[in-house]
Design an enzyme around this catalytic site. Structure first.
Site, mmCIF file in Angstrom:
data_model
loop_
_atom_site.group_PDB
_atom_site.id
_atom_site.type_symbol
_atom_site.label_atom_id
_atom_site.label_comp_id
_atom_site.label_asym_id
_atom_site.label_seq_id
_atom_site.Cartn_x
_atom_site.Cartn_y
_atom_site.Cartn_z
ATOM 1 N NE ARG A 1 -2.051 1.775 3.380
ATOM 2 C CZ ARG A 1 -1.903 1.649 4.697
ATOM 3 N NH1 ARG A 1 -2.441 0.632 5.330
ATOM 4 N NH2 ARG A 1 -1.219 2.527 5.393
ATOM 5 C CG HIS B 1 -6.518 2.104 6.366
ATOM 6 N ND1 HIS B 1 -6.630 0.815 5.917
ATOM 7 C CD2 HIS B 1 -7.706 2.407 6.966
ATOM 8 C CE1 HIS B 1 -7.840 0.342 6.239
ATOM 9 N NE2 HIS B 1 -8.489 1.291 6.875
ATOM 10 C CE1 TYR C 1 0.648 2.205 8.547
ATOM 11 C CE2 TYR C 1 -0.406 3.953 9.811
ATOM 12 C CZ TYR C 1 -0.374 3.118 8.713
ATOM 13 O OH TYR C 1 -1.364 3.202 7.773
#
Ligand SMILES: Cc1ncc(C[n+]2csc(CCOP(=O)(O)OP(=O)(O)O)c2C)c(N)n1
Ligand SMILES: [Mg+2]
Length: 349
Positions: A248, A252, A261
């Site tokens: 990705r 998100h 993160y």
């Protein structure tokens, strides 16, 4: 497990190392056009959300190869189910761009195009995997030659629903393909703490479901793996689990900040494996695409997106009361209070 169990046809540099599927030139270029549309769709939907013109959106940057190739080999009569990350595969299967804009924009699906055989995408993780097995069982009972493709994420495989669906499919062998888009993350949870096995595809063996691992950034490899799984299903041989390993590159959703993160070095490494760059090189090597044709293709796709957006923006804004009004026959008191509070804020558009 062999040394490199990951099925590839193109290297990350775009060189051919496997058998290229026997597809017409227009189909090969068509896959590229869909991938370009996927990137433009994702980028523009994020930009629209930032401008207050679209609802929350889940970008698919980096996952274009899998998002296109999980849908492109399907026939019109086949089914496709997924979650928010499969919003673009639905477009490849035949759901109009406008319809997906309305979904993300919060409109009621009153005129949802069910004829495309895509069930409105699920947000509750892995629920669609059970629905897919149910539809596939109906196809089996009716002795029809259709397949159900269902997409989900790596994180969704930890849900009971995913495992129950695989168990049922292993036993009853309905015509279903489970395609896990392993993009490395379930929001901020990395794949390595999602499951103790190295590859999600290894879990298929425990359910008696044949499985394979493909390079999810290689559109030809995913296309070929899906074609073979669909052929098996239609020949009455049952389910297949495909793990497509991808990454990705975006957030998100538009409500997430991945810089909190995602290690920058990991992100950089995956940027080098961009599925669109890789496939573009393949097409250019085959003289199926020139720079000028590529530029024209981008212009055409942008115009197609804009035409759908113009229609979308001419619609009256969605009614914020609808999400309360169509869930319960009688609204419980705390939701009644929330409804009132919410309506005071007005529509976000
Ligand atoms: C049953 C359920 N639990 C939790 C959530 C909250 N949630 C939304 S997305 C997500 C992560 C999903 O990750 P993955 O399956 O890898 O899909 P990806 O977003 O990476 O495509 C979670 C935990 C949810 N939607 N449904
Ligand atoms: Mg994931």
């Amino acid at each position: 497990m062999p040394d490199n169990p990951i099925y590839q046809i193109l290297t990350p540099a775009g060189d051919v190392i496997g058998d290229v599927p026997d597809l017409a030139d227009e189909t090969l270029v068509g896959l590229y056009r869909w991938m370009v549309m996927a990137r433009i769709f994702s980028d523009r939907m994020v930009a629209l959300q930032r401008q207050g013109r679209m609802g929350t959106f889940a970008p698919l940057n980096g996952q274009e190869a899998t998002c296109v190739a999980m849908a492109a080999p399907l026939e019109e009569k086949d089914w496709l189910l997924g979650s928010y990350r499969e919003s673009f595969p639905y477009i490849v299967k035949g759901v109009p761009l406008l319809s997906q804009m309305k979904h993300w924009g919060g409109h009621l699906p009153v005129d949802y195009p069910y004829e495309a055989r895509c069930i409105p995408f699920q947000i509750v993780l892995a629920t669609q995997v059970l629905h897919a097995v149910g539809i596939a069982m109906a196809i089996k009972y009716k002795k029809e030659k259709q397949v159900v493709m269902v997409g989900c994420g790596d994180g969704a495989t930890s849900e009971g629903d995913f495992n129950e669906a695989l168990n049922f499919a292993g036993v009853f062998k309905p015509p279903v393909i489970f395609l896990v888009q392993n993009n490395g993350w379930a929001i901020s949870v990395p794949r390595k703490i999602q499951t103790a096995v190295e590859y999600i595809a290894q879990r298929g063996a425990g359910f008696g479901v044949p499985s394979r691992i493909v390079d999810g950034n290689d559109v030809l490899a995913v296309y070929q793996a899906v074609t073979e799984a669909a052929d098996r299903a239609k020949a009455g041989e049952g389910a297949t689990l495909i793990e497509a390993i991808t990454y990705r590159l975006g957030a998100h959703t538009t409500a997430d900040d991945p810089t909190k993160y995602q290690p920058p070095a990991e992100l950089d490494a995956w940027r080098q494996r961009d599925p669109i760059t890789r496939y573009r090189k393949f097409l250019m090597d085959r003289t199926l695409l020139t720079d000028a044709q590529d530029e024209q293709l981008h212009d055409d796709v942008n115009a197609e997106f804009q035409a759908a957006l113009d229609l979308y923006e001419a619609l009256p804004p969605p009614n914020p009361a609808h999400q309360f009004d169509y869930t319960y026959a009688e609204l419980p008191p705390q939701l009644q209070r929330q409804r009132e509070e919410f309506l005071e804020l007005g529509s976000w558009r």
